[in-house]
Motif scaffolding. Structure first.
Motif, PDB file in Angstrom:
ATOM      1  N   LEU A  87      28.470 105.564 106.594  1.00 51.63           N
ATOM      2  CA  LEU A  87      27.957 106.022 105.334  1.00 51.63           C
ATOM      3  C   LEU A  87      28.304 107.676 105.099  1.00 51.63           C
ATOM      4  N   SER A  88      28.136 108.295 106.361  1.00 48.55           N
ATOM      5  CA  SER A  88      28.432 109.686 106.257  1.00 48.55           C
ATOM      6  C   SER A  88      29.695 110.054 105.999  1.00 48.55           C
ATOM      7  N   HIS A  89      30.363 109.422 106.448  1.00 42.92           N
ATOM      8  CA  HIS A  89      31.868 109.412 106.079  1.00 42.92           C
ATOM      9  C   HIS A  89      32.500 109.405 104.777  1.00 42.92           C
ATOM     10  N   ARG A  90      31.429 109.037 103.874  1.00 44.21           N
ATOM     11  CA  ARG A  90      31.669 108.840 102.491  1.00 44.21           C
ATOM     12  C   ARG A  90      30.770 110.197 102.000  1.00 44.21           C
ATOM     13  N   GLY A  91      30.245 110.924 102.660  1.00 48.75           N
ATOM     14  CA  GLY A  91      29.676 111.848 101.961  1.00 48.75           C
ATOM     15  C   GLY A  91      28.213 111.684 101.706  1.00 48.75           C
ATOM     16  N   ILE A  92      27.834 110.636 102.406  1.00 48.93           N
ATOM     17  CA  ILE A  92      26.267 110.188 101.865  1.00 48.93           C
ATOM     18  C   ILE A  92      25.232 110.513 102.911  1.00 48.93           C
ATOM     19  N   LYS A  93      24.314 111.127 102.572  1.00 50.15           N
ATOM     20  CA  LYS A  93      23.332 111.813 103.764  1.00 50.15           C
ATOM     21  C   LYS A  93      22.308 110.480 104.044  1.00 50.15           C
TER      22      LYS A  93
ATOM     23  N   GLU B 169      30.738  96.292 105.694  1.00 48.30           N
ATOM     24  CA  GLU B 169      30.183  95.543 104.564  1.00 48.30           C
ATOM     25  C   GLU B 169      28.753  95.878 104.300  1.00 48.30           C
ATOM     26  N   THR B 170      27.985  96.059 105.203  1.00 48.56           N
ATOM     27  CA  THR B 170      26.555  96.640 104.948  1.00 48.56           C
ATOM     28  C   THR B 170      26.656  97.983 104.186  1.00 48.56           C
ATOM     29  N   ALA B 171      27.481  99.093 104.729  1.00 43.98           N
ATOM     30  CA  ALA B 171      27.450 100.305 104.303  1.00 43.98           C
ATOM     31  C   ALA B 171      28.251 100.200 102.660  1.00 43.98           C
ATOM     32  N   ALA B 172      29.084  99.416 102.245  1.00 42.66           N
ATOM     33  CA  ALA B 172      29.690  99.110 101.009  1.00 42.66           C
ATOM     34  C   ALA B 172      28.468  98.667 100.116  1.00 42.66           C
ATOM     35  N   GLU B 173      27.619  97.850 100.623  1.00 43.66           N
ATOM     36  CA  GLU B 173      26.319  97.260  99.843  1.00 43.66           C
ATOM     37  C   GLU B 173      25.522  98.443  99.431  1.00 43.66           C
ATOM     38  N   ILE B 174      25.282  99.135 100.428  1.00 46.86           N
ATOM     39  CA  ILE B 174      24.402 100.237 100.181  1.00 46.86           C
ATOM     40  C   ILE B 174      24.988 101.366  99.346  1.00 46.86           C
ATOM     41  N   THR B 175      26.275 101.516  99.153  1.00 47.53           N
ATOM     42  CA  THR B 175      27.079 102.247  98.485  1.00 47.53           C
ATOM     43  C   THR B 175      26.877 101.860  96.910  1.00 47.53           C
ATOM     44  N   MET B 176      27.126 100.346  96.890  1.00 48.68           N
ATOM     45  CA  MET B 176      26.792  99.813  95.559  1.00 48.68           C
ATOM     46  C   MET B 176      25.463 100.205  94.907  1.00 48.68           C
ATOM     47  N   LEU B 177      24.431  99.855  95.891  1.00 47.53           N
ATOM     48  CA  LEU B 177      22.959 100.142  95.379  1.00 47.53           C
ATOM     49  C   LEU B 177      22.923 101.685  94.994  1.00 47.53           C
TER      50      LEU B 177
END
Length: 285
Positions: free
Chosen positions: A167-173, A260-268
């Motif tokens: 997630l951090s690679h997407r800039g998400i803390k 896939e888990t990270a993508a789901e969290i990003t969508m949330l």
């Protein structure tokens, strides 16, 4: 050429930058051909005709499919002509998208190789998020969780750390907190208004198998509650009860990849931001 060599397909991935884009595209597509044996050849930072000559030699040695991401028209045409001359199938992966964007934006692209890796605000935000994920790993700095975008909860071996790093690679803390049997979480979740809290769970049988592998890797022989089937099932159940009390979204990672888990969290996160934006829009001025 022996029989085994005939069954191998060569795929050349050529890029004028680091090759991350073309590698990701190729990996996603090749995953759909599981019964095909492919040997990939990576050619990155190809920005001159002299460097392109190295690719040419590789194509002669291992003829195959050529996928490339060049923003320079001269190099792109040179490689295309080379492939046509050698009767090799090739495709400029970025061209259709760049053409569509040029039409939509009403302006040409900059044609600057590796521009996605410039040291801009977005880049430093990603670096900051990566540092954050490492600093707040495994329950560290729990008194400063309010600055997180996401807080990931889960029992041991539910992929909390790699998910947060991804997630951090997407800039998400992203911070992660382990749920440990017998140790209540001393966190006032009601006061955490900014972070999205997400629970990760896993099928107990799969979890037990993964923990056994972990124990073998660490060369530990004594029996512990860590791998005891009854204790693990209770651990997973207690975690689910905690998630229910927190009313947080739960993701079963049993058959999910980290991506896939990270993508789901990003969508949330996206859905949450949309809801907040709608609420502010509807609020009386």
């Amino acid at each position: 050429m022996n029989e085994s060599e005939k069954d191998v397909f060569h795929v050349h991935l050529v890029s004028d930058a680091t090759g991350e884009t073309i590698n990701s595209i190729a990996r996603a597509c090749l995953a759909q051909f599981e019964n095909v044996e492919v040997q990939q050849h990576f050619w990155s930072l190809i920005r001159t005709r002299r460097q392109l000559d190295l690719v040419s030699e590789g194509l002669r040695q291992w003829p195959g499919l050529v996928l490339y991401t060049f923003v320079d028209d001269t190099l792109s045409k040179a490689l295309s002509d080379l492939c046509n001359k050698m009767a090799l199938p090739s495709h400029a992966v970025l061209n259709p998208i760049l053409s569509l964007m040029t039409s939509f934006f009403g302006m040409p692209s900059s044609k600057d190789p590796g521009r996605q890796h410039v040291l801009d605000d977005e880049y430093f935000a990603r670096m900051d998020a990566m540092h954050y994920a490492l600093s707040f790993d495994d329950g560290n700095k729990m008194d400063k969780l309010g600055s997180a975008d996401v807080i990931v909860l889960g029992v041991s071996r539910t992929s909390k750390t790699p998910t947060c790093i991804y997630l951090s690679h997407r800039g998400i803390k992203a911070a992660n907190i382990p749920i440990i049997p017998g140790l209540p979480l001393k966190i006032d979740f009601e006061k955490l208004k900014k972070p999205l809290i997400v629970g990760l769970t896993r099928d107990p049988e799969s979890l037990i198998e993964t923990r056994h592998a972990r124990v073998r890797f660490l060369n530990q022989t004594e029996k512990t509650h860590y791998t005891d089937p009854e204790k693990v099932r209770q651990e997973v159940l207690d975690a689910r009860r905690l998630f229910a009390r927190l009313r947080c979204p739960v993701i079963d990672v049993t058959r999910r990849s980290i991506e896939e888990t990270a993508a789901e969290i990003t969508m949330l996160l996206t859905k949450r931001r949309m809801t907040e934006a709608m609420s502010q829009k509807d609020a009386p001025s």
